[in-house]
Design a protein around this motif. Structure first.
Motif, mmCIF file in Angstrom:
data_model
loop_
_atom_site.group_PDB
_atom_site.id
_atom_site.type_symbol
_atom_site.label_atom_id
_atom_site.label_comp_id
_atom_site.label_asym_id
_atom_site.label_seq_id
_atom_site.Cartn_x
_atom_site.Cartn_y
_atom_site.Cartn_z
ATOM 1 N N LEU A 205 0.817 -1.226 0.000
ATOM 2 C CA LEU A 205 0.000 0.000 0.000
ATOM 3 C C LEU A 205 0.845 1.268 0.000
ATOM 4 O O LEU A 205 0.485 2.271 -0.626
ATOM 5 N N VAL A 206 1.983 1.207 0.725
ATOM 6 C CA VAL A 206 2.832 2.406 0.792
ATOM 7 C C VAL A 206 3.430 2.692 -0.586
ATOM 8 O O VAL A 206 3.549 3.830 -1.008
ATOM 9 N N TYR A 207 3.748 1.632 -1.302
ATOM 10 C CA TYR A 207 4.386 1.758 -2.609
ATOM 11 C C TYR A 207 3.372 2.125 -3.697
ATOM 12 O O TYR A 207 3.639 2.968 -4.557
ATOM 13 N N ARG A 208 2.169 1.534 -3.656
ATOM 14 C CA ARG A 208 1.230 1.710 -4.748
ATOM 15 C C ARG A 208 0.108 2.706 -4.474
ATOM 16 O O ARG A 208 -0.525 3.200 -5.403
ATOM 17 N N VAL A 209 -0.176 3.001 -3.224
ATOM 18 C CA VAL A 209 -1.334 3.862 -2.952
ATOM 19 C C VAL A 209 -0.938 5.170 -2.264
ATOM 20 O O VAL A 209 -1.329 6.260 -2.703
#
Lengths: 132, 406, 123
Positions: free
Chosen positions: C10-14
């Motif tokens: 989530l940190v990387y994609r959102v």
């Protein structure tokens, strides 16, 4: 002894700094005069624009005045007084000659005379800077 | 013809970035003080900016992300915020300098009151930017700025010593702090961040996609090489005209004098016309870059391709930037001095901008088949090292040399 | 590109990504992510939080109080908007939403300033 060294150190450093500043100012005057000579040369040959001579000449003259003011205000290192006075006189001559170009840009003969003078003063200022 | 017109983005980004007011003076000083001995630094800077711009353009075309999007994504909120604030301050200082520069050039052309000219310059730029579409802006400033090519012709006309020119292109070193300061300044001037903010956002304004990757390569390589050639020409003219007379070129007018010495009044007029549009283009780049960074960081709608009311905060942001720049420059501060400081501080902010782009360009998740290859990564990281060294050296050198005054 | 079905970083994609509404309007960023569920329960991704009011919580501790004063304290509906996870349509080069920004409460700043800018000629 340490206190004496401490006191003398900054003073001599200050003297060196003052000399350096004077030298920079006189070198700047040489540069302004040499540039003024180029402008005068182009004016004498009809290769420039009047507005350019007026506006750029005014910048150069203001810079010469500014250097003269700095020379006047700098703390005078002993032995430099005469050279500083000579530099201030040069600044005034250079500013005056550039002003003449600005006020009568149509006078090509006057421009040629100014070019020679400015060229000479640039040489004088350079020699003066080297002696500081 | 269409292909040539499509190179406008690279040309305006490069001309506005390379030959803005600071560079016009900085390059002239470089030539006057060190003749051809700094030419290699221009070459290093050009290679660096071509690599950097190509990556930002590719990331924008493939993933739809302009530079500040990647800064926020890859560096996170805190580092992103630091980069944002630094970029906004640098953009504002540079914009003020460019607006001041436009007024100086107008003054050299028409000899009017400086204060009035500053107002006219700001109003003229705002009107052009507001009413002319993005591709029109690129073309007006990019192509009219090409009048500066007079310096390339002048550099050849003045019969330089070509073997010295060739020697100057080979990296060498001169043991003085002033020389090191100029090396940092020349490389830093090529790599100013606002160029790439503008270039990558411009790629999205121009709707570039995967099909435009060759166009991106051509824009980056040709546009920025043209900027580099102009820089080299300015240094060469200065080396021929000012160095022998030991003139320290501290004014925009002095740089114009170089072209006048070669071609008389025609040379002067072409130089001033080129300067007017190059410096004006740089002002537009700075104002837009400020608005792009702010909008992209906060997620607002942005873009000149939107109508002003569709991207209202973006529109107000660039207008406010122009208004603030007007206030700064009306205080009478010397525009040349402003921009020299801006270049040096830009260099310090550069790694924070470059790194996220490099990371994104090497990330297959976002870039797919268009990810950096091995060679691209090697060159990209090599330049990251160069950028780090330059950015660490910038401030100490500025202090030691008293901002290049010796 | 649809929402990945496997595990997602989530940190990387959102986090920090751009939000775009169903009409293609950019309308904020994924400034924070909110989970539901108590201790010992399975956490459930509840919403994306968007707005500068979330920023102070992500700054280094000494800067948080200044951050709250400058960017807002995180009042939901004012400086922070909750975008339910159900409203996410696609995660690709941006986060695409299923609804209009106006209906989700996003893009308020742009709508307010639009009235000012609409008074300009040819806007």
């Amino acid at each position: 002894m340490l206190m004496v060294a401490g006191a003398v150190g900054p003073l001599s450093g200050c003297g060196r700094e003052a000399r350096h500043q004077v030298r920079l100012s006189v070198e700047e005057l040489a540069s302004i005069s040499a540039e003024g000579a180029l402008v005068a040369d182009d004016l004498a040959r009809g290769r420039t624009k009047t507005t350019f001579v007026r506006v750029h000449g005014s910048e150069l003259r203001a810079q010469a005045e500014h250097e003269a003011e700095k020379l006047n205000d700098d703390p005078v290192a002993p032995g430099l007084h005469g050279r500083i006075q000579a530099a201030i006189k040069l600044a005034s001559d250079i500013g005056g000659a550039i002003d003449d170009l600005r006020t009568s840009p149509q006078n090509r003969a006057q421009a040629r005379v100014a070019q020679r003078k400015l060229h000479r003063w640039a040489d004088q200022a350079r020699k003066l800077a080297e002696s500081v | 013809m269409k292909k040539v017109l499509q190179l406008a983005l690279g040309i305006i980004a490069a001309i506005g970035g390379f030959v803005d007011i600071g560079e016009l003076v900085f390059n002239a000083q470089a030539g006057a003080f060190f003749r051809y001995r700094l030419l290699w630094a221009v070459v290093v800077g050009v290679i660096g900016i071509v690599v950097f711009a190509e990556m930002t353009g590719r990331v924008a075309a493939v993933s739809g992300r302009p530079v500040f999007d990647t800064v926020r994504m890859r560096m996170g909120l805190t580092v992103g915020l630091v980069t944002l604030i630094a970029s906004l301050v640098i953009n504002l200082i540079t914009l003020a300098a460019e607006v001041g520069g436009v007024a100086v050039v107008l003054n050299l052309l028409f000899d009017l009151n400086q204060s009035t000219l500053i107002l006219l310059a700001v109003m003229g730029l705002v009107v052009i930017v507001y009413f002319v579409p993005f591709d029109g802006i690129e073309r007006i400033f990019g192509y009219m700025g090409c009048a500066l090519l007079v310096y390339v012709v002048a550099a050849v006309h003045l019969r330089p010593e070509w073997h010295q020119v060739a020697q100057g292109v080979v990296p060498s070193w001169h043991p003085s702090a002033l020389y090191a300061y100029f090396v940092v300044g020349v490389i830093g001037a090529a790599l100013v961040p606002y160029e790439v903010y503008f270039y990558s956002s411009g790629a999205i304004e121009d709707s570039w996609g995967v099909k435009d990757l060759n166009l991106n390569r051509a824009n980056a390589a040709l546009g920025f090489s043209l900027g580099g050639i102009l820089s080299i020409a300015l240094i060469m003219v200065s080396a021929e005209v000012f160095a022998p007379a030991q003139i320290d070129p501290g004014f925009l007018g002095t740089t114009a004098l170089g072209a006048q010495r070669a071609f008389g009044e025609t040379g002067l007029l072409l130089a001033l016309l080129g300067m007017l549009f190059a410096v004006g283009g740089a002002a537009v780049e700075c104002a837009f870059s400020g608005a792009y960074t702010l909008a992209q960081f906060a997620g607002w709608e942005w873009g000149k391709y939107r109508r002003p009311r569709e991207a209202p905060r973006f529109t107000l942001a660039w207008m406010i930037f122009f208004a603030l720049a007007f206030v700064v420059v009306e205080t009478g501060v010397d525009p040349v001095l402003l921009t020299e400081y801006a270049v040096i501080f830009s260099v310090v902010a550069l790694p924070l901008t470059y790194l996220p782009v490099l990371l994104m360009a090497s990330d297959r998740t976002f870039m797919g088949d268009h990810v950096n290859g091995v060679l691209g990564n090697v060159i990209g990281w090599a330049f990251f090292v160069v950028i780090l060294v330059v950015s660490l050296a910038a401030i100490p050198l500025m202090i030691i040399t008293q901002g290049g005054s010796g | 590109m649809a929402i990945p079905t496997g595990p997602m970083d989530l940190v990387y994609r959102v986090l920090d990504d751009q939000l775009v509404d169903v009409e293609g309007q950019r309308c904020g960023r994924a400034d924070d992510i909110e989970f539901d569920g108590g201790l010992g329960e399975r956490p459930l991704l509840h919403a994306i939080l968007s707005g500068s009011g979330t920023w102070h919580r992500r700054l280094p501790r000494p800067l948080r109080s200044v951050g709250a004063r400058v960017f807002g304290t995180g009042l939901v509906g004012a400086d922070v908007i909750q975008v339910p996870w159900d409203e996410v349509d696609d995660i690709g080069s941006v986060i695409r939403l299923k609804a209009r920004a106006r209906d989700l409460g996003l893009g308020q700043g742009d709508r307010r300033r639009a009235e000012t800018v609409a008074r300009l000629p040819d806007s």
